[in-house]
Write a protein that holds these residues in place. Structure first.
Motif, mmCIF file in Angstrom:
data_model
loop_
_atom_site.group_PDB
_atom_site.id
_atom_site.type_symbol
_atom_site.label_atom_id
_atom_site.label_comp_id
_atom_site.label_asym_id
_atom_site.label_seq_id
_atom_site.Cartn_x
_atom_site.Cartn_y
_atom_site.Cartn_z
ATOM 1 N N GLY A 40 0.843 -1.146 -0.031
ATOM 2 C CA GLY A 40 0.068 -0.097 0.075
ATOM 3 C C GLY A 40 0.848 1.021 0.124
ATOM 4 O O GLY A 40 2.152 1.337 -0.357
ATOM 5 N N GLU A 41 0.379 2.348 0.436
ATOM 6 C CA GLU A 41 0.915 3.617 0.559
ATOM 7 C C GLU A 41 1.781 3.869 1.974
ATOM 8 O O GLU A 41 1.487 3.561 2.948
ATOM 9 C CB GLU A 41 -0.096 4.615 0.435
ATOM 10 N N PHE A 42 2.920 4.413 1.357
ATOM 11 C CA PHE A 42 3.747 5.081 2.633
ATOM 12 C C PHE A 42 3.692 6.658 2.140
ATOM 13 O O PHE A 42 4.464 6.914 1.305
ATOM 14 C CB PHE A 42 5.222 4.457 2.464
ATOM 15 N N VAL A 43 3.236 7.243 3.186
ATOM 16 C CA VAL A 43 3.188 8.882 3.080
ATOM 17 C C VAL A 43 4.403 9.457 3.502
ATOM 18 O O VAL A 43 4.744 9.173 4.532
ATOM 19 C CB VAL A 43 2.032 9.218 3.739
ATOM 20 N N PHE A 44 4.995 10.371 2.524
ATOM 21 C CA PHE A 44 6.478 10.689 3.066
ATOM 22 C C PHE A 44 6.286 12.220 2.608
ATOM 23 O O PHE A 44 6.165 12.770 1.513
ATOM 24 C CB PHE A 44 7.427 10.186 2.139
ATOM 25 N N TYR A 45 6.326 13.241 3.686
ATOM 26 C CA TYR A 45 6.206 14.711 3.461
ATOM 27 C C TYR A 45 7.716 15.172 3.696
ATOM 28 O O TYR A 45 8.436 14.948 4.613
ATOM 29 C CB TYR A 45 5.212 15.198 4.592
ATOM 30 N N ASP A 46 7.879 16.240 2.872
ATOM 31 C CA ASP A 46 9.147 16.750 2.733
ATOM 32 C C ASP A 46 9.048 18.233 2.788
ATOM 33 O O ASP A 46 8.252 18.885 1.987
ATOM 34 C CB ASP A 46 9.930 16.413 1.651
ATOM 35 N N GLY A 47 9.391 18.729 3.794
ATOM 36 C CA GLY A 47 9.145 20.170 4.119
ATOM 37 C C GLY A 47 10.115 21.083 2.922
ATOM 38 O O GLY A 47 10.889 20.679 2.673
ATOM 39 N N GLY A 77 8.147 -2.712 -0.684
ATOM 40 C CA GLY A 77 6.593 -3.029 -1.344
ATOM 41 C C GLY A 77 5.780 -2.126 -1.290
ATOM 42 O O GLY A 77 4.362 -1.993 -1.378
ATOM 43 N N PHE A 78 6.037 -0.594 -0.950
ATOM 44 C CA PHE A 78 5.192 0.337 -0.535
ATOM 45 C C PHE A 78 5.256 1.195 -1.795
ATOM 46 O O PHE A 78 6.341 1.345 -2.547
ATOM 47 C CB PHE A 78 5.512 1.235 0.479
ATOM 48 N N HIS A 79 4.091 2.017 -2.155
ATOM 49 C CA HIS A 79 4.111 3.006 -3.034
ATOM 50 C C HIS A 79 4.388 4.308 -2.275
ATOM 51 O O HIS A 79 3.611 4.518 -1.407
ATOM 52 C CB HIS A 79 2.420 3.216 -3.819
ATOM 53 N N VAL A 80 5.432 5.109 -2.730
ATOM 54 C CA VAL A 80 5.991 6.174 -2.033
ATOM 55 C C VAL A 80 5.964 7.362 -3.037
ATOM 56 O O VAL A 80 7.174 7.564 -3.566
ATOM 57 C CB VAL A 80 7.403 6.025 -1.296
ATOM 58 N N PRO A 81 4.823 8.139 -3.288
ATOM 59 C CA PRO A 81 4.959 9.225 -4.289
ATOM 60 C C PRO A 81 5.916 10.240 -3.465
ATOM 61 O O PRO A 81 6.010 10.736 -2.359
ATOM 62 C CB PRO A 81 3.724 9.631 -4.400
ATOM 63 N N ARG A 82 6.746 11.184 -4.092
ATOM 64 C CA ARG A 82 7.485 12.140 -3.857
ATOM 65 C C ARG A 82 7.123 13.453 -4.728
ATOM 66 O O ARG A 82 7.980 13.311 -5.805
ATOM 67 C CB ARG A 82 8.898 11.972 -3.733
ATOM 68 N N ARG A 83 6.687 14.434 -4.201
ATOM 69 C CA ARG A 83 6.510 15.572 -5.009
ATOM 70 C C ARG A 83 7.253 16.845 -4.256
ATOM 71 O O ARG A 83 7.051 17.085 -3.084
ATOM 72 C CB ARG A 83 4.957 15.947 -4.952
ATOM 73 N N TRP A 84 8.125 17.513 -5.123
ATOM 74 C CA TRP A 84 8.660 18.612 -4.986
ATOM 75 C C TRP A 84 7.731 19.663 -4.398
ATOM 76 O O TRP A 84 6.943 19.923 -5.220
ATOM 77 C CB TRP A 84 9.838 19.033 -5.685
ATOM 78 N N GLY A 85 8.269 20.612 -3.633
ATOM 79 C CA GLY A 85 7.365 22.002 -3.458
ATOM 80 C C GLY A 85 8.259 23.139 -3.097
ATOM 81 O O GLY A 85 9.646 22.869 -2.914
ATOM 82 N N TRP A 86 8.179 24.285 -2.985
ATOM 83 C CA TRP A 86 8.781 25.278 -2.723
ATOM 84 C C TRP A 86 8.043 26.407 -1.806
ATOM 85 O O TRP A 86 6.687 26.546 -1.927
ATOM 86 C CB TRP A 86 8.603 26.460 -4.218
ATOM 87 N N ASP A 87 8.578 26.683 -0.706
ATOM 88 C CA ASP A 87 8.090 27.615 0.364
ATOM 89 C C ASP A 87 8.350 28.939 -0.097
ATOM 90 O O ASP A 87 9.596 29.435 -0.425
ATOM 91 C CB ASP A 87 8.877 27.312 1.398
ATOM 92 N N ASP A 144 9.591 14.107 -7.652
ATOM 93 C CA ASP A 144 9.137 14.775 -8.838
ATOM 94 C C ASP A 144 9.153 16.264 -8.953
ATOM 95 O O ASP A 144 8.498 16.983 -7.999
ATOM 96 C CB ASP A 144 7.466 14.377 -8.842
ATOM 97 N N MET A 145 10.073 16.812 -9.828
ATOM 98 C CA MET A 145 10.386 18.475 -9.603
ATOM 99 C C MET A 145 9.587 18.956 -10.846
ATOM 100 O O MET A 145 9.676 20.198 -10.978
ATOM 101 C CB MET A 145 11.743 18.765 -9.811
ATOM 102 N N VAL A 146 8.938 18.158 -11.865
ATOM 103 C CA VAL A 146 8.013 18.680 -12.829
ATOM 104 C C VAL A 146 6.449 18.926 -12.332
ATOM 105 O O VAL A 146 6.236 20.259 -12.487
ATOM 106 C CB VAL A 146 7.989 17.614 -13.803
ATOM 107 N N ASN A 147 6.010 18.273 -11.522
ATOM 108 C CA ASN A 147 4.645 18.608 -10.762
ATOM 109 C C ASN A 147 4.735 19.234 -9.615
ATOM 110 O O ASN A 147 4.348 18.764 -8.501
ATOM 111 C CB ASN A 147 3.952 17.198 -11.037
ATOM 112 N N ASP A 148 5.559 20.282 -9.414
ATOM 113 C CA ASP A 148 6.038 20.792 -8.115
ATOM 114 C C ASP A 148 4.830 21.753 -7.676
ATOM 115 O O ASP A 148 3.844 22.102 -8.637
ATOM 116 C CB ASP A 148 7.244 21.669 -8.091
#
Length: 819
Positions: A40-47, A77-87, A144-148
């Motif tokens: 399943g999902e593993f939620v990963f938040y990056d400040g 075996g986890f699904h781990v989306p990583r999406r880049w963001g800008w403060d 993912d730095m495209v869909n930031d």
């Protein structure tokens, strides 16, 4: 020895680049997300970082750790989306712009203009973005730095509004007036967390001051303070009702300050007497049995006796003479009140002159420091303000939010309370004036921990100010319990440091009196003072008359053309596939949840026309065909497959053009340019705005035309526009894109100041009471603390609930994120 710079890459660097090339050519990161994930999902938040500077070692080290964990979980075996963001928001950005402009104060920004200042802030935020986009992948990180996402994006702000309104509706938000730490240079309050970032050991001036009791000749109350700058704001003295106090009578003296027969009231303990009456290096003797003693003062001998003590409660109610008369006369108070008071409570407090300059009881008074008597200035201390509310004391704020003394404090007008270059300067001047008036017993240097602004290093002031608060105290027990479920590494960090902080957490001041930030979505009626909190831009559209029109732009559903990868702008070829029809119907349901539409427009091209018919039917609408919404004319490429050799070379030359040439060049030699497309789409938009102002309008068109209309609406550069083609929103068909267009500017709604400040809405309460309420409500001036925006990241980056309405628990997860 002169340093030599290597001219060739090391073998390690070359090997790394080979690995990176291998990953990129095979889309390894994308495939790792697409593979089966049985756990399943593993939620990963990056400040998200600020892009106001290039990435440095600290970012690279932390980023490596942040890369290792998702990779490990993916392998498990986890699904781990990583999406880049800008403060993007907040004082760190503002401070950078102020430095560039050479500004010294908040007033400089006001004089320069909020619109121009915020435009520079917006530009500065992404100044180093390309450096980040180069360095982060180069260090081998998969993200993912495209869909930031950017915290300054309108969609992000709308979700922040939703979070705030959700908290407000639950009774967890209130407007308050409390003593907080304020930076006089930034002219805004700081959160408790921010204050903890800037403590320094400093040496300050402390003073012992005598206050003359009225009706009791030659009798003085003695108070001690480490903040002499607050003394002009004194309105009361506090004693502990349960402690004992002594009357110290001077029995003999050669010191001019101490006259025989003078009586000083202070705590009864010998330690207190020694603090008050001993000078550094001077004699002090006290006999506890006879309660008498001697001390030397400026080389002169003084004898005293400590008369029968009394409990603090017997002192309560006794009046004394103010040190300063700046605010003691009713007219002086009336003139200053108009400038100082922000709510009804402080107005009531300001009216109670007769209750000022007396002794009151307070259990917060201790004997560990000072004299056992505390000087009370309600505008500059938490205990002071609480006592003032309880006893309805006068409220004096002789210092403004810029840290400068107000005109009423005529001896110190314009002085900074705590000057950045010399924080003791004003304290020393006040002490000197008190000394000339015979009111200063002594001054001393004290070394203690004092808070400074963590951004600009200006000494902070404890300052009563209006703010919006989240009732963290109401959630404290739940937060503590939730924290026990968190696996902390090391365990002690969560159990003690963070756990203890949570157990004592106070209400959170989330507003800032600044410029570059997400605006707090509260409107206040100028007539009845009623409040209206908005939780979406569509609410703003509905309540602001015809100022805003909501456009829903939608690329058609999948068609045969898309499966065959053919260039086509013909009106009759290539119908929707079955999947395309399902996509259009699903989009109609999504739009229904958004509130439906008032009008539907479509491109004449078959795939768009069929999509529009399926979308319009549930709302009882007929799609209006508009030639200006058609697909881009690709000239000689039309009718050919994308991999057709006859078109590949021409397309390669076209794609290699510089951005501006690419924008203006005709596609397929004799087709349209994107500039042409933007022009005709813009013409349609201007006409639709005129005919459908204040409504909800659905526009069904094609990827390219929509992208270039968004370019015009969002004032995007060509570089930013090109990135739109690679964003995830266009990887799907029939995905609604909502844009609220401002009729006044012809552009997408900009929720930043000053534009949002100009928007007025109607007051329902006044409409019911008087029959008129149009445009009576104005937005409150504050913006959000950028930490509040960061806390909303799990929802706001997904534009929850406006695009993803079933993905999150908006309250529980929000507070867990703040951990």
């Amino acid at each position: 020895m002169e340093e030599t710079i290597p001219t060739q890459k090391s073998k390690i660097a070359e090997r790394e680049e080979q690995i990176l090339k291998f990953w990129q050519e095979r889309e390894a990161f994308k495939k790792s997300l697409e593979k089966k994930s049985p756990k399943g999902e593993f939620v990963f938040y990056d400040g998200p970082p600020f892009a106001t500077g290039s990435p440095h070692y600290g970012h690279i080290l932390a980023g490596t750790i942040k890369d290792v964990i998702p990779r490990f979980k993916t392998m498990q075996g986890f699904h781990v989306p990583r999406r880049w963001g800008w403060d993007c928001h907040g004082l760190p950005v503002e401070n950078e712009v102020e430095k560039e402009l050479g500004f010294q104060s908040k007033k400089d920004i006001v004089d320069y203009g909020t619109e121009k200042f915020n435009a520079l802030a917006k530009e500065s935020v992404m100044r180093y973005a390309d450096d980040w986009r180069r360095v982060i992948p180069r260090m081998g990180r998969w993200v993912d730095m495209v869909n930031d996402y950017k915290t300054m994006d309108s969609a992000y702000t709308e979700s922040v509004w939703f979070v705030f309104k959700t908290l407000f509706d639950k009774g967890l938000v209130y407007e308050g007036f409390k003593p907080m730490h304020l930076c006089p240079r930034c002219e805004t309050t700081l959160s408790n967390f921010e204050v903890t970032q800037g403590y320094k050991e400093v040496t300050d001036t402390a003073v012992y001051v005598r206050f003359a009791l009225q009706g009791e000749p030659n009798t003085f109350l003695v108070a001690w303070t480490t903040t002499p700058w607050t003394l002009p704001g004194n309105v009361a003295l506090a004693v502990n009702p349960e402690k004992d106090y002594a009357f110290i009578e001077i029995t003999a003296s050669n010191a001019p300050l101490f006259k025989m027969g003078d009586i000083y009231v202070c705590g009864v303990k010998e330690d207190i007497l020694k603090r008050i009456f001993s000078e550094e290096g001077g004699a002090f003797e006290f006999d506890p049995d006879s309660r008498s003693g001697i001390f030397s003062w400026k080389g002169e001998r003084v004898s005293f006796v400590a008369r029968q003590g009394v409990s603090g409660k017997t002192l309560v109610g006794r009046p004394y003479l103010p040190l300063f008369d700046y605010y003691t006369k009713p007219q002086m108070r009336a003139d200053s009140d108009r400038r100082m008071f922000a709510d009804e409570r402080t107005q009531e407090m300001s009216a109670s002159l007769e209750r000022g300059w007396r002794v009151y009881g307070g259990d917060f008074v201790t004997e560990e420091d000072g004299t056992g008597i505390v000087h009370i200035a309600p505008a500059f201390g938490e205990d002071d303000y609480a006592l003032a509310e309880l006893e309805k004391l006068p409220f004096i704020q002789h210092v403004g939010s810029d840290g400068a003394f107000r005109p009423e404090a005529r001896d110190f007008t314009g002085l900074q309370a705590k000057p950045k270059g010399n924080p003791r300067e004003t304290d020393e001047r006040i002490a000197a004036l008190l000394e000339t008036r015979g009111l200063l017993l002594k001054k001393e240097s004290v070394t203690h921990s004092y808070p400074f602004c963590w951004r600009c290093e200006t000494p902070l002031l404890n300052f009563a100010a209006p703010s919006w608060f989240v009732r963290v105290t109401d959630l404290r027990e739940k937060l503590v319990e939730e924290n026990k479920k968190v696996r902390w590494i090391p365990k002690e960090a969560g159990e003690y440091r963070f756990g203890n902080w949570l157990a004592e957490a106070r209400d959170w001041a989330i507003s800032r009196s600044r410029f570059w930030g997400a605006p707090i979505p509260v409107w206040r009626c100028e007539r009845c003072r009623a409040l209206r909190v908005l939780g979406s831009f569509d609410e703003l559209r509905a309540r602001s008359g015809t100022r805003f029109t909501t456009f829903i732009f939608l690329r058609h559903g999948e068609s045969v053309k898309n499966i065959r990868h053919i260039f086509d702008d013909s009106p009759t070829a290539f119908p929707l596939t079955r999947a395309g029809k399902r996509e259009a119907k699903a989009a109609a349901e999504q739009i229904r949840k958004m509130g439906g539409v008032d009008a539907v427009f479509a491109s004449p091209v078959r795939r768009a026309r069929e999509s529009a018919e399926l979308l319009a039917a549930p709302f009882g609408k007929t799609a209006k065909i508009d030639e200006r919404l058609r697909e881009v004319d690709s000239g000689e490429w039309d009718g050919k497959r994308e991999d057709d050799l006859a078109a590949v070379e021409s397309r390669a030359r076209y794609d290699a053009l510089p951005p501006m040439d690419h924008y203006r060049a005709k596609r397929g030699e004799n087709g349209e340019s994107w500039e042409d497309v933007e022009r005709r789409m813009g013409e349609f938009l201007r006409e639709a705005l005129t005919k459908h102002s204040g409504e909800r309008v659905l526009v069904v068109s094609h990827e390219g035309p929509i992208v270039y209309l968004l370019k015009a609406l969002n004032r995007l550069t060509l570089k930013e526009t090109n990135r739109y083609f690679r964003r995830e929103r266009f990887e799907e068909y029939a995905k609604p894109i909502v844009v609220h267009v401002d009729l006044k500017t012809g552009a997408a709604l900009d929720p930043h100041r000053p534009f949002i400040d100009e928007v007025r809405i109607s007051c329902d309460a006044c409409a019911r009471e008087t029959g008129t309420g149009v445009e009576l409500m104005r937005r409150v001036p504050e913006v959000f603390d950028c930490w509040f925006e960061s806390g909303a990241m799990p929802y706001a980056k997904a534009h929850y609930p406006f695009e993803h309405d079933d993905a999150f628990d908006p309250i529980g997860g929000w507070f867990r994120k703040l951990q």
